[in-house]
Structures are given as C-alpha cells and as structure tokens.
Design a protein around this motif. Structure first.
Motif, PDB file in Angstrom:
ATOM      1  N   ALA A 103      54.354  37.509  49.225  1.00  0.00           N
ATOM      2  CA  ALA A 103      54.955  36.178  49.126  1.00  0.00           C
ATOM      3  C   ALA A 103      53.891  35.087  49.212  1.00  0.00           C
ATOM      4  O   ALA A 103      53.902  34.128  48.429  1.00  0.00           O
ATOM      5  N   VAL A 104      52.968  35.213  50.160  1.00  0.00           N
ATOM      6  CA  VAL A 104      51.915  34.205  50.313  1.00  0.00           C
ATOM      7  C   VAL A 104      50.984  34.216  49.107  1.00  0.00           C
ATOM      8  O   VAL A 104      50.548  33.158  48.627  1.00  0.00           O
ATOM      9  N   ALA A 105      50.669  35.401  48.604  1.00  0.00           N
ATOM     10  CA  ALA A 105      49.797  35.489  47.434  1.00  0.00           C
ATOM     11  C   ALA A 105      50.476  34.885  46.198  1.00  0.00           C
ATOM     12  O   ALA A 105      49.824  34.219  45.382  1.00  0.00           O
ATOM     13  N   ALA A 106      51.777  35.103  46.040  1.00  0.00           N
ATOM     14  CA  ALA A 106      52.502  34.480  44.934  1.00  0.00           C
ATOM     15  C   ALA A 106      52.506  32.962  45.087  1.00  0.00           C
ATOM     16  O   ALA A 106      52.346  32.218  44.104  1.00  0.00           O
ATOM     17  N   LEU A 107      52.670  32.486  46.324  1.00  0.00           N
ATOM     18  CA  LEU A 107      52.577  31.049  46.601  1.00  0.00           C
ATOM     19  C   LEU A 107      51.210  30.526  46.166  1.00  0.00           C
ATOM     20  O   LEU A 107      51.111  29.476  45.519  1.00  0.00           O
ATOM     21  N   ALA A 108      50.164  31.253  46.533  1.00  0.00           N
ATOM     22  CA  ALA A 108      48.811  30.832  46.166  1.00  0.00           C
ATOM     23  C   ALA A 108      48.647  30.772  44.653  1.00  0.00           C
ATOM     24  O   ALA A 108      48.079  29.806  44.109  1.00  0.00           O
ATOM     25  N   GLU A 109      49.142  31.776  43.943  1.00  0.00           N
ATOM     26  CA  GLU A 109      49.059  31.775  42.482  1.00  0.00           C
ATOM     27  C   GLU A 109      49.788  30.572  41.900  1.00  0.00           C
ATOM     28  O   GLU A 109      49.279  29.891  40.992  1.00  0.00           O
ATOM     29  N   LEU A 110      50.988  30.311  42.402  1.00  0.00           N
ATOM     30  CA  LEU A 110      51.792  29.198  41.881  1.00  0.00           C
ATOM     31  C   LEU A 110      51.156  27.846  42.182  1.00  0.00           C
ATOM     32  O   LEU A 110      51.428  26.869  41.484  1.00  0.00           O
ATOM     33  N   ARG A 111      50.309  27.790  43.191  1.00  0.00           N
ATOM     34  CA  ARG A 111      49.635  26.543  43.531  1.00  0.00           C
ATOM     35  C   ARG A 111      48.223  26.460  42.954  1.00  0.00           C
ATOM     36  O   ARG A 111      47.458  25.567  43.306  1.00  0.00           O
ATOM     37  N   GLY A 112      47.885  27.391  42.086  1.00  0.00           N
ATOM     38  CA  GLY A 112      46.637  27.267  41.339  1.00  0.00           C
ATOM     39  C   GLY A 112      45.450  28.034  41.862  1.00  0.00           C
ATOM     40  O   GLY A 112      44.324  27.835  41.386  1.00  0.00           O
ATOM     41  N   TYR A 113      45.638  28.935  42.826  1.00  0.00           N
ATOM     42  CA  TYR A 113      44.533  29.704  43.392  1.00  0.00           C
ATOM     43  C   TYR A 113      44.461  31.076  42.731  1.00  0.00           C
ATOM     44  O   TYR A 113      45.478  31.666  42.372  1.00  0.00           O
ATOM     45  N   ASP A 114      43.256  31.572  42.593  1.00  0.00           N
ATOM     46  CA  ASP A 114      43.013  32.866  41.964  1.00  0.00           C
ATOM     47  C   ASP A 114      42.978  33.944  43.042  1.00  0.00           C
ATOM     48  O   ASP A 114      42.013  34.037  43.807  1.00  0.00           O
ATOM     49  N   THR A 115      44.011  34.768  43.104  1.00  0.00           N
ATOM     50  CA  THR A 115      44.100  35.745  44.185  1.00  0.00           C
ATOM     51  C   THR A 115      43.188  36.953  43.979  1.00  0.00           C
ATOM     52  O   THR A 115      43.176  37.869  44.807  1.00  0.00           O
ATOM     53  N   SER A 116      42.414  36.948  42.897  1.00  0.00           N
ATOM     54  CA  SER A 116      41.393  37.987  42.765  1.00  0.00           C
ATOM     55  C   SER A 116      40.113  37.618  43.506  1.00  0.00           C
ATOM     56  O   SER A 116      39.250  38.475  43.732  1.00  0.00           O
ATOM     57  N   ARG A 117      39.972  36.344  43.898  1.00  0.00           N
ATOM     58  CA  ARG A 117      38.777  35.914  44.617  1.00  0.00           C
ATOM     59  C   ARG A 117      38.831  36.379  46.070  1.00  0.00           C
ATOM     60  O   ARG A 117      39.857  36.232  46.750  1.00  0.00           O
ATOM     61  N   PRO A 118      37.749  36.936  46.587  1.00  0.00           N
ATOM     62  CA  PRO A 118      37.744  37.434  47.962  1.00  0.00           C
ATOM     63  C   PRO A 118      38.097  36.363  48.993  1.00  0.00           C
ATOM     64  O   PRO A 118      38.764  36.658  49.984  1.00  0.00           O
ATOM     65  N   GLU A 119      37.641  35.128  48.775  1.00  0.00           N
ATOM     66  CA  GLU A 119      37.938  34.061  49.737  1.00  0.00           C
ATOM     67  C   GLU A 119      39.434  33.788  49.817  1.00  0.00           C
ATOM     68  O   GLU A 119      39.987  33.547  50.903  1.00  0.00           O
TER      69      GLU A 119
END
Length: 224
Positions: A103-119
């Motif tokens: 859920a948090v990772a999907a939130l991050a994707e929807l807000r423009g973050y690349d969830t493949s990045r380690p950070e």
C-alpha cells in the motif's frame, strides 16, 4: 582452544542480523515487486490510476482496498505457501506487513516516486516502525527530519541503506516476534480474537499510511 577451531569475528553477521536482513528482503520483494498472482505495487498503482480521475483519488482507493484486505481473515490463506515459508515473523504478522508495504509503495508510485530506487524502498520500510524511524535514521548517521522525502531525494550509499533496512528488521522482530505475540492471548480466542485482531491491524495500518502520506508528499501535484 585449538588454533584451527572456528571463532566469531567482528565482521561475521549474527543470527539476528541474518533474520532481520531476510525479513526486509522478503517484505520488499513481495510487497513492492510482487510474486506470482500477488501484484506488485507499481501494477496496483497503475490499475488504480486507470479507474480514477486523479492520483490522489486513486491513492485513496488503494488505501480503502488494502484496509479491507488487512481487516479480512482470508489474506494469509489466499497467499498460501508464500506465507508459510520460514520468516522471522509469524505468517499472519508477515502478511500484514506485506500488505502495508504494498500500500505504501503504491502510494509512493502514485505520488511520483520510483520504487525501484533503493532510497525509496528504505523509506517505505521506515513507515512500518512509526516513531522508531527517527532512531533508525540516527543510528545510520542520516538526518532525522519529519519527512522521508529528504531520504528519497538523496543518493545514499548502499551500506548505509542496508543499516537502515536492518534497523527496521530488528524493530519488527522485537515488536512482533513470536514471544511478543504470546503476550496477546486474546488473539487466540475464537471469533472474539479474530475481531480484536482485525481491529488492531486496521488501526496499525492506518497509522502506517498516515505516516507515508506525511513523509512522501506528491512530487508533481495534479493540475487544478
């Protein structure tokens, strides 16, 4: 002791180190990347975005859906053998955290973050431990500001991120390990225990999502 006898060295990881590293690796691999029929976070975000007029409305839909999954009692059964693999947490607790990570990772994707990045992946893990995130960052020598955006917009050396991830793993094991669950006998009660467990998990999940919403603001707000 014989000079040929094995001995511990400062660089040799402890059993707890290995369990913590294994736990976070599994949470990231399943919760963010997906496994088999369990879609990864990017796919969840894309599917939600196609059905909703804005990224934020899609985000709210993802949260609602995952809240139902967290409260439901069929999630662990639905994933079957995946959650019966040896991990540092009991299967039902591991399942909760997989859903929270997705859920948090999907939130991050929807807000423009690349969830493949380690950070970004480390920031997602930090939302699982609440106020302890500050101590985890401090222990790794990183800034401890209120938002995670400082972490996800930086280039952090991989060894430092490994310390962050391991710190999260330590805290999850300490907080939700088997011995801790044994102190909650109400979870074992028929029907009532299930209802209590569902309620507690829902409250915990909402806290995690709230931390993510605060810590990961939209990179590119939807146009008015």
């Amino acid at each position: 002791m014989s000079p040929d006898a094995p001995r511990d060295t400062p660089d040799e990881p402890s059993a707890l180190d290995r369990r913590a590293a294994d736990l976070v690796q599994r949470l990231l691999a399943v919760g963010i990347d997906g496994l088999g029929p369990f879609d990864g976070a990017a796919e969840v975000a894309r599917a939600a975005r196609t059905r909703h007029p804005s990224a934020e409305s899609a985000l709210h839909a993802v949260v609602r859906n995952h809240t139902r999954l967290v409260a439901g009692n069929g999630f662990v059964t639905g994933l079957g053998g995946l959650l019966t693999l040896p991990v540092a947490l009991p299967a039902n607790v591991f399942g909760f955290h997989v859903l929270a990570v997705r859920a948090v990772a999907a939130l991050a994707e929807l807000r423009g973050y690349d969830t493949s990045r380690p950070e970004v992946r480390s920031a997602i893990l930090l939302t699982l431990v609440g106020a302890d995130a500050t101590e985890v960052l401090k222990s790794a020598g990183l800034p401890t500001g209120g938002k995670l955006v400082g972490l996800v917009t930086s280039r952090v050396p991989r060894p430092v991120l490994m310390l962050v991830n391991k710190g999260v793993g330590f805290r999850l094991i300490a907080r939700f390990g088997t011995q801790g669950l044994l102190r909650l006998p109400q979870r074992a009660l028929p029907v009532v225990g299930g209802a209590i467990g569902a309620g507690v998990d829902t409250v915990m999940f909402r806290r995690i999502v709230k931390a993510a919403e605060h810590g990961l603001p939209p990179k590119h707000p939807d146009p008015a």
